[in-house]
Design an enzyme around this catalytic site. Structure first.
Site, PDB file in Angstrom:
ATOM      1  N   LYS A  96      -9.089   8.358   3.135  1.00  0.00           N
ATOM      2  CA  LYS A  96      -9.615   7.007   2.885  1.00  0.00           C
ATOM      3  C   LYS A  96     -11.014   6.844   3.465  1.00  0.00           C
ATOM      4  O   LYS A  96     -11.736   5.915   3.081  1.00  0.00           O
ATOM      5  CB  LYS A  96      -8.683   5.954   3.486  1.00  0.00           C
ATOM      6  N   CYS A 142       0.801  -1.219   0.000  1.00  0.00           N
ATOM      7  CA  CYS A 142       0.000   0.000   0.000  1.00  0.00           C
ATOM      8  C   CYS A 142       0.840   1.279   0.000  1.00  0.00           C
ATOM      9  O   CYS A 142       0.294   2.379  -0.032  1.00  0.00           O
ATOM     10  CB  CYS A 142      -0.956  -0.011   1.191  1.00  0.00           C
ATOM     11  N   PHE A 180       1.737  -3.763   3.807  1.00  0.00           N
ATOM     12  CA  PHE A 180       2.084  -5.089   4.311  1.00  0.00           C
ATOM     13  C   PHE A 180       3.562  -5.367   4.011  1.00  0.00           C
ATOM     14  O   PHE A 180       4.058  -5.056   2.926  1.00  0.00           O
ATOM     15  CB  PHE A 180       1.234  -6.157   3.631  1.00  0.00           C
ATOM     16  N   HIS A 209      -9.748   2.371   0.560  1.00  0.00           N
ATOM     17  CA  HIS A 209      -8.303   2.137   0.456  1.00  0.00           C
ATOM     18  C   HIS A 209      -7.999   1.540  -0.915  1.00  0.00           C
ATOM     19  O   HIS A 209      -8.355   0.397  -1.197  1.00  0.00           O
ATOM     20  CB  HIS A 209      -7.878   1.192   1.581  1.00  0.00           C
ATOM     21  N   GLU A 219       0.157   4.981  13.803  1.00  0.00           N
ATOM     22  CA  GLU A 219       0.496   6.172  13.026  1.00  0.00           C
ATOM     23  C   GLU A 219       0.387   7.433  13.876  1.00  0.00           C
ATOM     24  O   GLU A 219       1.223   8.339  13.770  1.00  0.00           O
ATOM     25  CB  GLU A 219      -0.406   6.284  11.796  1.00  0.00           C
ATOM     26  N   HIS A 233      -2.089   7.958   6.470  1.00  0.00           N
ATOM     27  CA  HIS A 233      -2.372   6.657   5.857  1.00  0.00           C
ATOM     28  C   HIS A 233      -3.695   6.137   6.413  1.00  0.00           C
ATOM     29  O   HIS A 233      -4.539   5.670   5.649  1.00  0.00           O
ATOM     30  CB  HIS A 233      -1.243   5.675   6.162  1.00  0.00           C
TER      31      HIS A 233
END
Length: 414
Positions: A334, A163, A400, A339, A314, A303
């Protein structure tokens, strides 16, 4: 090092099929989530996603040509075409040996792969694969097709960092131009993951929201009741070029790219470091390269996927970098777009750039009960867009495998 500027952008998103509509609906706080229409979701835990709306690919690409592409490549071509039209870029007047394509996709042709394998199982053991099967599924094919379509012979490759993919692509484009390896690079990312394999796979990893009774409010970053992300699809394209090249051709300059940071959590296969170690390193490296302090940043596009652990890690990394910065605005777009996985960084870079252009911070929607520890620490831009001065905007993306990529964009000043 050369200065690098952005001279054109294009967007294909769940809340707008072009740049103007995307930015308008982002500022308005519109959700792109709705029940999935691509396949029967009866047996799936998650039955909704952020699909493209009222999008007819035939308006952009002839059917005879589109049959050779997976949707992720078609989406890329649509966004790139818009960017080139918006930037009034005429390749006949430019040295195409000095123009490259650095594109990103985390999943590549997952729809084609899924369909072909299902057909193989249904039709017996005789392999009857589409002759375009391999070219349609490989993740690098979008960058290749863009270069072929426009005759661009500069650096050409694809980044894959889950991502964080398209932010990584943007930073690679930024660096190649700074190093003098190219005068202009088309960059960004595209993704078409709303498939039985995409939704089923992320359901198995317990990453997706299952708020099937109310999809439009399912993506709720920082909220105490968040339960996972909402999958999205689409593409974002940006044209980067050296300042000298842009000025020489009389381009309208939108913004400047001034810094980037890439790092790794080195912690877990799918989870983020509890204290946001990689995110902290990415942000601090981006600030160092931009030669600014944390206090100079006006807006951070987080994010923030709306996962229980990811949002908190985060925020912890943000606190390490910015302290208790009461004048810092942050938001999680998002919550509206879902996403877009490997394409998330591209459309969020566009949102960050537009924040510097219009001095507007897009909102975080659906968040009603912020995690108590963080409720009063930052301006989360809840519910409504905010007008404020935005000279510097930062965009965070994580993936990931622990991949981290942060980019900083600056309001352009000659």
């Amino acid at each position: 090092m050369k200065r690098v500027v952005i001279t054109a952008m294009g967007a294909l998103t769940p809340i707008g099929n072009n740049l103007e509509d995307y930015w308008t609906n982002l500022k308005a706080g519109k959700s792109g989530a709705a029940p999935i229409t691509r396949f029967d979701t009866e047996k799936f835990k998650t039955k909704f996603a952020c699909e493209l709306k009222d999008f007819d690919l035939g308006e952009f690409i002839p059917k005879s040509e589109a049959r050779r592409y997976d949707p992720f490549t078609s989406y890329a071509l649509v966004a790139v075409n818009e960017a080139l039209e918006n930037g009034k870029i005429d390749f006949d007047k430019l040295d195409t040996n000095r123009i490259g394509v650095i594109w990103g996709s985390g999943n590549g042709g997952i729809q084609t792969f899924t369909e072909e394998m299902v057909d193989y199982v249904k039709n017996g053991e005789t392999p009857r694969f589409n002759p375009f099967f391999i070219p349609k599924i490989i993740a690098d094919i979008a960058s290749g097709i863009i270069s072929i379509k426009y005759g661009l012979r500069g650096p050409n490759f694809t980044t894959i960092s889950a991502c964080a993919t398209s932010t990584t692509a943007i930073l690679d484009a930024f660096n190649h131009i700074r190093w003098g390896k190219a005068d202009m690079i088309i960059t960004g990312g595209s993704e078409a993951p709303i498939t039985i394999a995409g939704v089923g796979g992320f359901n198995a990893s317990r990453a997706l929201s299952t708020r099937n009774d109310d999809p439009t409010t399912a993506s709720r970053p920082f909220d105490t009741s968040r339960d996972g992300f909402v999958m999205g699809e689409g593409a974002g394209a940006l044209v980067l070029e050296s300042l000298e090249h842009a000025q020489a051709r009389g381009a309208d300059i939108i913004a400047e790219v001034v810094g980037g940071g890439m790092a790794a959590d080195a912690y877990h296969l799918t989870g983020t470091h509890p204290d946001g170690e990689g995110a902290y390193l990415g942000m601090t490296e981006a600030l160092r390269e931009a030669e600014i302090s944390a206090n100079d940043i006006d807006y951070v596009n987080m994010h923030a996927t709306s996962t229980p652990m990811g949002d908190i890690s985060e925020l912890k990394s943000l606190e390490r970098v910015f302290g208790n910065a009461t004048d810092l605005s942050i938001s999680a777009t998002k919550s509206m777009t879902g996403h877009l996985l490997g394409a998330a960084g591209a459309i969020e870079a566009i949102a960050s750039v537009m924040a510097t252009v219009d001095d507007i911070v897009p909102p975080t929607i659906n968040t009603s009960e912020v995690e108590p520890e963080w409720a009063d620490k930052y301006d989360l831009t809840l519910g409504e867009a905010k007008s404020r001065k935005v000279d510097y905007a930062m965009s965070n993306t994580f993936g990931f495998g622990g991949h981290i990529a942060t980019a900083i964009f600056k309001k352009f000043k000659a």
